[in-house]
Design a protein around this motif. Structure first.
Motif, PDB file in Angstrom:
ATOM      1  N   LEU A 178    -100.780 -77.566 -51.406  1.00  0.00           N
ATOM      2  CA  LEU A 178     -99.882 -76.933 -50.670  1.00  0.00           C
ATOM      3  C   LEU A 178    -100.002 -75.573 -50.320  1.00  0.00           C
ATOM      4  CD1 LEU A 178     -96.841 -76.351 -52.899  1.00  0.00           C
ATOM      5  CD2 LEU A 178     -98.950 -77.428 -54.106  1.00  0.00           C
ATOM      6  N   GLU A 179     -99.218 -75.182 -49.272  1.00  0.00           N
ATOM      7  CA  GLU A 179     -99.266 -73.800 -48.567  1.00  0.00           C
ATOM      8  C   GLU A 179     -97.972 -73.367 -48.934  1.00  0.00           C
ATOM      9  OE1 GLU A 179    -100.832 -74.033 -44.787  1.00  0.00           O
ATOM     10  OE2 GLU A 179    -103.171 -73.978 -45.826  1.00  0.00           O
ATOM     11  N   ILE A 180     -97.624 -72.328 -49.603  1.00  0.00           N
ATOM     12  CA  ILE A 180     -96.216 -71.770 -49.621  1.00  0.00           C
ATOM     13  C   ILE A 180     -96.339 -70.290 -49.280  1.00  0.00           C
ATOM     14  CG2 ILE A 180     -95.629 -73.507 -51.683  1.00  0.00           C
ATOM     15  CD1 ILE A 180     -96.381 -71.064 -53.642  1.00  0.00           C
ATOM     16  N   GLU A 181     -94.788 -69.695 -49.112  1.00  0.00           N
ATOM     17  CA  GLU A 181     -94.649 -68.453 -48.873  1.00  0.00           C
ATOM     18  C   GLU A 181     -94.648 -67.690 -49.778  1.00  0.00           C
ATOM     19  OE1 GLU A 181     -90.937 -68.840 -46.464  1.00  0.00           O
ATOM     20  OE2 GLU A 181     -91.988 -69.441 -44.485  1.00  0.00           O
ATOM     21  N   ASP A 182     -93.878 -67.944 -50.999  1.00  0.00           N
ATOM     22  CA  ASP A 182     -93.583 -67.166 -51.901  1.00  0.00           C
ATOM     23  C   ASP A 182     -93.607 -67.722 -53.416  1.00  0.00           C
ATOM     24  OD1 ASP A 182     -91.032 -65.915 -53.850  1.00  0.00           O
ATOM     25  OD2 ASP A 182     -91.980 -64.491 -52.675  1.00  0.00           O
ATOM     26  N   GLU A 183     -94.547 -67.397 -54.216  1.00  0.00           N
ATOM     27  CA  GLU A 183     -94.684 -67.663 -55.501  1.00  0.00           C
ATOM     28  C   GLU A 183     -93.501 -67.908 -56.504  1.00  0.00           C
ATOM     29  OE1 GLU A 183     -97.285 -70.062 -57.954  1.00  0.00           O
ATOM     30  OE2 GLU A 183     -98.273 -68.914 -56.144  1.00  0.00           O
ATOM     31  N   ALA A 184     -92.658 -66.884 -56.327  1.00  0.00           N
ATOM     32  CA  ALA A 184     -91.299 -66.731 -57.321  1.00  0.00           C
ATOM     33  C   ALA A 184     -90.295 -67.916 -56.759  1.00  0.00           C
ATOM     34  CB  ALA A 184     -90.845 -65.404 -57.154  1.00  0.00           C
ATOM     35  N   LEU A 185     -90.291 -67.991 -55.463  1.00  0.00           N
ATOM     36  CA  LEU A 185     -89.440 -69.049 -54.842  1.00  0.00           C
ATOM     37  C   LEU A 185     -89.775 -70.294 -55.292  1.00  0.00           C
ATOM     38  CD1 LEU A 185     -86.858 -69.624 -53.025  1.00  0.00           C
ATOM     39  CD2 LEU A 185     -88.479 -69.276 -51.024  1.00  0.00           C
ATOM     40  N   TRP A 186     -90.853 -70.467 -55.269  1.00  0.00           N
ATOM     41  CA  TRP A 186     -91.679 -71.712 -55.381  1.00  0.00           C
ATOM     42  C   TRP A 186     -91.542 -72.186 -56.811  1.00  0.00           C
ATOM     43  CZ3 TRP A 186     -92.528 -76.151 -52.901  1.00  0.00           C
ATOM     44  CH2 TRP A 186     -93.290 -76.999 -53.586  1.00  0.00           C
ATOM     45  N   ASN A 187     -91.670 -71.228 -57.846  1.00  0.00           N
ATOM     46  CA  ASN A 187     -91.431 -71.371 -59.113  1.00  0.00           C
ATOM     47  C   ASN A 187     -89.941 -71.783 -59.606  1.00  0.00           C
ATOM     48  OD1 ASN A 187     -94.102 -71.001 -59.559  1.00  0.00           O
ATOM     49  ND2 ASN A 187     -93.718 -68.905 -59.962  1.00  0.00           N
ATOM     50  N   GLU A 188     -88.929 -71.712 -58.459  1.00  0.00           N
ATOM     51  CA  GLU A 188     -87.482 -72.248 -58.652  1.00  0.00           C
ATOM     52  C   GLU A 188     -87.460 -73.710 -58.483  1.00  0.00           C
ATOM     53  OE1 GLU A 188     -85.160 -70.174 -59.950  1.00  0.00           O
ATOM     54  OE2 GLU A 188     -86.789 -68.675 -60.322  1.00  0.00           O
ATOM     55  N   VAL A 189     -88.355 -74.268 -57.894  1.00  0.00           N
ATOM     56  CA  VAL A 189     -88.253 -75.993 -57.672  1.00  0.00           C
ATOM     57  C   VAL A 189     -87.925 -76.606 -58.723  1.00  0.00           C
ATOM     58  CG1 VAL A 189     -89.447 -77.912 -56.674  1.00  0.00           C
ATOM     59  CG2 VAL A 189     -89.513 -75.621 -55.431  1.00  0.00           C
ATOM     60  N   PRO A 190     -88.685 -76.418 -60.024  1.00  0.00           N
ATOM     61  CA  PRO A 190     -88.435 -77.304 -61.209  1.00  0.00           C
ATOM     62  C   PRO A 190     -87.011 -77.114 -61.997  1.00  0.00           C
ATOM     63  CG  PRO A 190     -90.618 -76.286 -61.326  1.00  0.00           C
ATOM     64  CD  PRO A 190     -89.901 -75.594 -60.148  1.00  0.00           C
ATOM     65  N   LYS A 191     -86.245 -76.030 -61.434  1.00  0.00           N
ATOM     66  CA  LYS A 191     -85.213 -75.785 -62.283  1.00  0.00           C
ATOM     67  C   LYS A 191     -83.923 -76.485 -61.549  1.00  0.00           C
ATOM     68  CE  LYS A 191     -86.638 -71.217 -63.626  1.00  0.00           C
ATOM     69  NZ  LYS A 191     -86.540 -69.807 -63.168  1.00  0.00           N
ATOM     70  N   THR A 192     -84.274 -77.124 -60.362  1.00  0.00           N
ATOM     71  CA  THR A 192     -83.508 -77.846 -59.367  1.00  0.00           C
ATOM     72  C   THR A 192     -82.885 -79.238 -59.833  1.00  0.00           C
ATOM     73  OG1 THR A 192     -84.727 -78.598 -57.846  1.00  0.00           O
ATOM     74  CG2 THR A 192     -83.865 -76.443 -57.330  1.00  0.00           C
ATOM     75  N   GLU A 193     -81.654 -79.449 -59.613  1.00  0.00           N
ATOM     76  CA  GLU A 193     -81.293 -80.771 -60.208  1.00  0.00           C
ATOM     77  C   GLU A 193     -82.100 -82.110 -59.273  1.00  0.00           C
ATOM     78  OE1 GLU A 193     -77.009 -83.629 -59.813  1.00  0.00           O
ATOM     79  OE2 GLU A 193     -77.062 -81.316 -59.493  1.00  0.00           O
ATOM     80  N   ILE A 194     -82.361 -81.871 -58.108  1.00  0.00           N
ATOM     81  CA  ILE A 194     -82.700 -82.778 -57.116  1.00  0.00           C
ATOM     82  C   ILE A 194     -84.037 -82.964 -57.718  1.00  0.00           C
ATOM     83  CG2 ILE A 194     -83.396 -81.278 -55.241  1.00  0.00           C
ATOM     84  CD1 ILE A 194     -82.193 -85.049 -55.082  1.00  0.00           C
TER      85      ILE A 194
END
Length: 104
Positions: free
Chosen positions: A56-72
């Motif tokens: 994957l290619e992402i813009e921002d590591e900190a923003l990406w690291n929030e994904v696991p915390k989401t309900e979905i």
């Protein structure tokens, strides 16, 4: 752009089901990934070993690291736990892969 690669593993005989679930990826998951900066995300399967390779290619590591915390995302993990190696929280067992070459 930040490039990431990971390795995961399917249970034997689950390749077809894994592909089916990703062909029908929930729209909420697509929105979540894009909202958290995923510009490109591909997953490849080695049928001989059942290992998955995610790139994957992402813009921002900190923003990406929030994904696991989401309900979905946590619902997705629960949905996938029966077909692949997972941790106690149902997240996929992953190994980060180191980039060693790039042709430009």
């Amino acid at each position: 752009m930040i490039k990431k690669a990971i390795r995961m593993k399917l249970y034997p005989g689950m390749a077809e089901e894994y592909e089916k679930r990703h062909r029908n990826l929930w729209p909420e998951m697509v929105e979540l990934l894009k909202a958290h900066g995923a510009k490109s995300y591909s997953i490849f399967l080695d049928k001989e070993t059942n290992f998955l390779f995610g790139y994957l290619e992402i813009e921002d590591e900190a923003l990406w690291n929030e994904v696991p915390k989401t309900e979905i995302n946590q619902k997705w993990w629960d949905y996938m736990k029966d077909i692949m190696d997972t941790n106690p929280d149902h997240s996929p067992v992953t190994a980060d892969l180191q980039q060693v070459f790039e042709l430009r």
